[in-house]
Design an enzyme around this catalytic site. Structure first.
Site, PDB file in Angstrom:
ATOM      1  N   ARG A 310      46.037 -15.952  31.028  1.00  0.00           N
ATOM      2  CA  ARG A 310      46.936 -14.967  30.421  1.00  0.00           C
ATOM      3  C   ARG A 310      46.269 -13.592  30.388  1.00  0.00           C
ATOM      4  O   ARG A 310      46.937 -12.572  30.487  1.00  0.00           O
ATOM      5  CB  ARG A 310      47.404 -15.411  29.029  1.00  0.00           C
ATOM      6  CG  ARG A 310      48.521 -14.551  28.457  1.00  0.00           C
ATOM      7  CD  ARG A 310      49.200 -15.183  27.251  1.00  0.00           C
ATOM      8  NE  ARG A 310      50.259 -16.096  27.631  1.00  0.00           N
ATOM      9  CZ  ARG A 310      51.549 -15.737  27.791  1.00  0.00           C
ATOM     10  NH1 ARG A 310      51.932 -14.495  27.611  1.00  0.00           N
ATOM     11  NH2 ARG A 310      52.447 -16.629  28.137  1.00  0.00           N
ATOM     12  N   GLU A 714      53.951 -12.926  19.175  1.00  0.00           N
ATOM     13  CA  GLU A 714      52.660 -12.366  19.581  1.00  0.00           C
ATOM     14  C   GLU A 714      52.688 -10.897  20.014  1.00  0.00           C
ATOM     15  O   GLU A 714      51.736 -10.158  19.727  1.00  0.00           O
ATOM     16  CB  GLU A 714      52.083 -13.200  20.734  1.00  0.00           C
ATOM     17  CG  GLU A 714      51.744 -14.624  20.363  1.00  0.00           C
ATOM     18  CD  GLU A 714      51.526 -15.477  21.602  1.00  0.00           C
ATOM     19  OE1 GLU A 714      52.518 -15.785  22.302  1.00  0.00           O
ATOM     20  OE2 GLU A 714      50.374 -15.810  21.880  1.00  0.00           O
TER      21      GLU A 714
HETATM   22  N1  MTE Z   1      53.402 -15.605  11.901  1.00  0.00           N
HETATM   23  C1  MTE Z   1      52.929 -16.199  10.785  1.00  0.00           C
HETATM   24  N2  MTE Z   1      53.380 -15.776   9.590  1.00  0.00           N
HETATM   25  N3  MTE Z   1      52.009 -17.198  10.839  1.00  0.00           N
HETATM   26  C2  MTE Z   1      51.509 -17.649  12.035  1.00  0.00           C
HETATM   27  O1  MTE Z   1      50.685 -18.565  12.067  1.00  0.00           O
HETATM   28  N4  MTE Z   1      51.537 -17.403  14.490  1.00  0.00           N
HETATM   29  C3  MTE Z   1      51.795 -16.499  15.613  1.00  0.00           C
HETATM   30  C4  MTE Z   1      53.218 -15.939  15.534  1.00  0.00           C
HETATM   31  N5  MTE Z   1      53.481 -15.436  14.210  1.00  0.00           N
HETATM   32  C5  MTE Z   1      51.983 -17.034  13.244  1.00  0.00           C
HETATM   33  C6  MTE Z   1      52.965 -16.012  13.119  1.00  0.00           C
HETATM   34  C7  MTE Z   1      51.628 -17.117  16.916  1.00  0.00           C
HETATM   35  S1  MTE Z   1      50.080 -17.225  17.551  1.00  0.00           S
HETATM   36  C8  MTE Z   1      52.689 -17.553  17.662  1.00  0.00           C
HETATM   37  S2  MTE Z   1      52.470 -18.166  19.218  1.00  0.00           S
HETATM   38  C9  MTE Z   1      54.054 -17.523  17.131  1.00  0.00           C
HETATM   39  O2  MTE Z   1      54.116 -16.993  15.824  1.00  0.00           O
HETATM   40  C10 MTE Z   1      54.595 -18.954  17.163  1.00  0.00           C
HETATM   41  O3  MTE Z   1      55.862 -19.047  16.633  1.00  0.00           O
HETATM   42  P1  MTE Z   1      57.200 -18.693  17.447  1.00  0.00           P
HETATM   43  O4  MTE Z   1      57.050 -19.226  18.826  1.00  0.00           O
HETATM   44  O5  MTE Z   1      58.249 -19.375  16.676  1.00  0.00           O
HETATM   45  O6  MTE Z   1      57.312 -17.202  17.431  1.00  0.00           O
HETATM   46 MO1  MOS Z   2      50.158 -18.686  19.598  1.00  0.00          MO
HETATM   47  S1  MOS Z   2      48.284 -18.085  20.137  1.00  0.00           S
HETATM   48  O1  MOS Z   2      50.587 -19.044  21.258  1.00  0.00           O
HETATM   49  O2  MOS Z   2      49.837 -20.205  18.901  1.00  0.00           O
END
Ligand code: MTE
Ligand code: MOS
Length: 784
Positions: A310, A714
């Site tokens: 990535r 992200e």
């Molecule tokens: N937001 C919160 N509050 N807590 C989390 O652990 N993880 C992040 C993001 N936002 C996270 C977060 C990461 S690394 C990812 S990949 C995505 O949320 C995963 O959730 P989604 O695919 O539903 O967006």
């Molecule tokens: Mo998020 S780093 O893809 O869990």
């Protein structure tokens, strides 16, 4: 209308009142539960000569000490490559657990762990990427993506600059540390509660260590108090320990890492090392980019290969690079195994090109934002892996809108003027773009399932394969289901994620949770609505296509005739023996990637955004504060605007922490010296910008995704690069024209101070040429 409504997170109230349950809160529900504590070895690398447990077993309350002999199945928890022995013969990072003590209380388990005697012979360890490169200690063969002819292009261009950038790692610091509880069910299977982003993989690993088929294992992930990628694969070992303990003792076993254990035993964001050459013309147009990047994978492979990929995929950020070569490799070192962290290598890849851009700008005496926009992707361009950049016009659109709404141009001019008359206080401002690819780059991962149950009273339960970590996925899935069935939100209940509801799920990661699970939930709801539409058609004497479902009522679209309650249609369907449950499935269409050729369409679409950050710097100390941040971010048509705003703000703050404050220090013996909140500096409210304007891009429908929305988890993290560049702008006011401005990552106050001192020293010596040999900073040459 449920989709697009600005509602609070479905658990917001439970979060703030303390009612929300997390995995470890369930401990009290298991009478006779045993507590597990690890026996850690304080060596970066050592051979285990003896493990003596007798004294530990004599400690009051200690029930068992787990060793390799207690593993009924395979002694390995590696998710991809089998390179993670749970009970190792050789210690390969400082603090690795070699045994676990089970006791009636956590206190007794701790005392027991102290009594386990581990005799070791220390071995030489590799503790940095430099050492790993020198020793050729790698986890992977080099990966590469290449287009055009970089060498030729670099020869023919009027300007070439080079640079080197070390990028620090980052601790996830989820509020809830790792936790798992296992207990035996009456059929001889095992039920596991786990704070995991990937219940199906946790299930697989538990089945592997127990040596049982997967159908004997049920994993539930209630919710996580944050995960950020840190629980994508690294939740598995703790679930495995709990399950093995349970198999040995027949009692429920709880594993919970305290903060210190979590810090010392789990991986972080990968540190990276980037070396690049950039070739450009006198207008700042980049025509050639050649980068070699290394990541520190730590002791095991974990997710390091796709994380590195990535980074390679995002080495372009939002810029069209005609001739490109990016090559990357994962170093193998004796430290914790670095893992997924919000952005998954993308942020590190983007930092390298952004660093190069600044060098181009300083070389030519152009403002960095001018160089940035001159290199933007335009309609019709393809990336270095030959994916067409669809909606490329959004980059310029967001840029222009944000420049105006933030009054960037006027503020930039003011700041330049301010800096020219102030010596001790300097200001800086920067605008940076983000383009982030959405989809798992492992194509097969881009699938999801859901299960929707309609009860006879018209109330609904929704299960899907995604996990809730605070990001609001469950809130969005509620909205999708309610919307698709034309129900008020209160009629729909989201069920905890379990492997016995939806099988073979992917990790909730790559920001694609709502894209994938949302489409699967909608698919299930669409089937139910189709079936119920037939019934309602007969009840309302209309063709099913003329029936609409809204707010719990069912009526003719032209509003003629009566409206009947959803529950009445459901009851009628039941009496007519119509199936009232449906499973949904989705796979992302049109994506593919040939890794050997480095070509394909790995991403379903791109998420875009831009941010302007302004800082003020005390040049005598290097201390700075964030004065104002303006963000314009593209989430398509938001499924849930409040949730999305929270994601943008939180992602930005987390990125800012990584780039400016959070610093991991490993001691010379391989011990992590910053292993608690007292030594590891997290951004707090005080460090957040005094003015923080976040807007979601309007008129931004994404045709290929659920209800026109885009992933948000992200991408906003990388908006924080504007913070680093703003600091650089302020430091640059000490530099001579044409001189590169080096800034460490993280750009802590201390590092910013040294950057100022370096710039001043260079200026005093009359420019970059003299300094080249002594500091090994990047050099710039005009070829002719
Ligand atoms: N937001 C919160 N509050 N807590 C989390 O652990 N993880 C992040 C993001 N936002 C996270 C977060 C990461 S690394 C990812 S990949 C995505 O949320 C995963 O959730 P989604 O695919 O539903 O967006
Ligand atoms: Mo998020 S780093 O893809 O869990």
């Amino acid at each position: 209308m449920s989709v697009g409504r600005a509602i609070s997170h479905e658990s917001a109230e439970a979060h703030v009142t303390g009612k929300a349950l997390y995995t470890d809160d369930l401990t009290t529900r298991y009478p006779g539960v045993l507590h597990a504590w690890p026996v850690q070895v304080p060596e970066a690398r050592a051979r285990i000569e003896a493990l003596v447990i007798d004294e530990a077993l004599k400690v009051e309350g200690v029930v068992a000490v787990l060793t390799k002999d207690d593993v009924p199945g395979e002694n390995d928890v590696g998710a991809g490559r089998r390179d993670e022995p749970l009970f190792p013969d050789e210690v390969v990072y400082w603090g690795q657990a070699v045994s676990w003590v089970l006791a009636e209380t956590e206190e007794a388990a701790k005392l027991g762990a102290q009594k386990v005697r581990v005799e070791v012979t220390p071995l030489s360890a590799i503790l940095s990427m430099d050492q790993a490169i020198e020793a050729e200690s790698f986890h992977t063969e080099p990966g590469r993506i290449e287009r055009g002819d970089v060498e030729e292009a670099l020869k023919s261009l009027p300007y070439v600059a080079d640079g080197e950038l070390y990028i620090g790692g980052q601790e996830h610091f989820y509020l809830e540390t790792h936790a798992a509880i296992a207990h035996a069910d009456e059929a001889g299977g095992v039920h596991v509660e786990s704070s995991t982003q990937h219940p199906s993989e946790t299930q697989e690993i538990v089945a592997r260590v127990l040596g049982v088929p997967k159908n004997q294992v049920v994993v539930q992930s209630l919710r996580m108090g944050g995960a950020f990628g840190g629980k994508e694969v690294q939740a598995n070992p703790w679930a495995a320990i709990a399950a093995i303990g349970c198999a040995k003792t027949g009692r429920p076993v709880r594993v919970r890492l305290d903060r210190l254990r979590d810090f010392t035993m789990t991986g972080k964001r990968h540190p990276f090392l980037g070396r690049y050459r950039v070739g450009f013309d006198g207008d700042g147009r980049i025509l050639a980019f050649d980068a070699a990047i290394y990541s520190d994978g730590g002791w095991s492979l974990d997710l390091s290969a796709p994380v590195l990929h990535r980074a390679l995929f995002h080495a372009d950020n939002a810029y069209f690079l005609e001739h490109v070569r990016v090559v990357g490799r994962v170093c193998k070192t004796n430290t914790t195994s670095h893992t997924a962290f919000r952005g998954f290598g993308g942020p590190q890849g983007m930092l390298v090109i952004e660093d190069a851009i600044d060098r181009v700008a300083r070389t030519l005496g152009l403002a960095p934002h001018v160089v940035r926009e001159r290199n933007f992707y335009r309609e019709g361009h393809t990336t270095h892996y030959e994916q067409r950049v669809e909606q490329a016009d959004r980059i310029a659109r967001i840029w222009t809108e944000l420049r105006e709404s933030s009054d960037f141009d006027a503020r930039f001019a003011e700041i330049e003027a301010f800096n020219s008359i102030h010596d001790d206080v300097k200001r800086g401002i920067a605008i940076t773009p983000v383009k982030f690819g959405i989809s798992f780059t492992a194509t097969y991962y881009n699938q999801a399932g859901a299960l929707v149950l309609v009860y006879r009273d018209g109330s609904v339960q929704v299960s899907h394969g995604g996990t809730e970590m605070g990001q609001g996925l469950h809130t969005k899935m509620l909205q999708v289901a309610a919307h698709a069935l034309g129900l008020p939100l209160e009629r729909v209940r989201l069920m905890p994620t379990r492997t016995d509801k939806v099988p073979n799920t992917s990790a909730t990661a790559a920001s694609s949770g709502s894209d994938l699970n949302g489409a699967a939930v909608k698919h299930a709801c669409d089937q139910l609505r189709e079936r119920l539409g037939q019934i309602a058609g007969r009840m309302l004497d209309a063709h099913p296509d003329e029936i609409t479902f809204e707010d719990g009522m069912v009526f003719r679209r032209d509003l003629s005739g009566e409206a009947i309650a959803f529950a009445d249609v459901v009851d009628k369907a039941y009496l007519e023996r119509v199936q009232l449950s449906a499973s949904g499935f989705y796979r992302t269409p049109g994506i593919h990637f040939d890794a050997a050729a480095g070509r394909g369409k790995p991403f379903h679409y791109f998420a875009y955004g831009a941010a302007v950050t302004e800082i003020e710097l005390d040049a005598l100390t290097g201390m700075y504060r964030f004065v104002r941040v303006d963000i314009l971010h593209d989430v398509g048509d938001s499924l849930s605007p409040l949730v999305d705003l929270g994601q943008v703000e939180g992602g930005f703050a987390q990125g800012l922490g990584w780039l400016t404050q959070e610093e991991l220090w490993w001691a010379p013996d391989g011990r992590l010296a910053t292993a608690n909140a007292s030594t590891y500096k997290l951004p707090s409210v005080g460090e957040l910008p005094e003015v923080f304007n976040v807007r979601l891009l309007a008129r931004a429908t994404e045709p290929g995704a659920i209800y026109g929305s885009k992933a948000v988890g992200e991408p906003p993290l990388m908006l924080a690069i504007s913070g680093r560049e703003a600091i650089r702008h302020a430091v640059a006011s000490f530099a001579a024209p044409g001189q590169p401005v080096e800034l460490a990552v993280p750009a802590t106050a201390e590092q910013t101070y040294w950057a100022i001192e370096r710039a001043k020293k260079l200026l005093a010596r009359g420019g970059p040429r003299d300094e080249r040999a002594s500091t090994n900073v990047g050099q710039t040459r005009a070829a002719e």
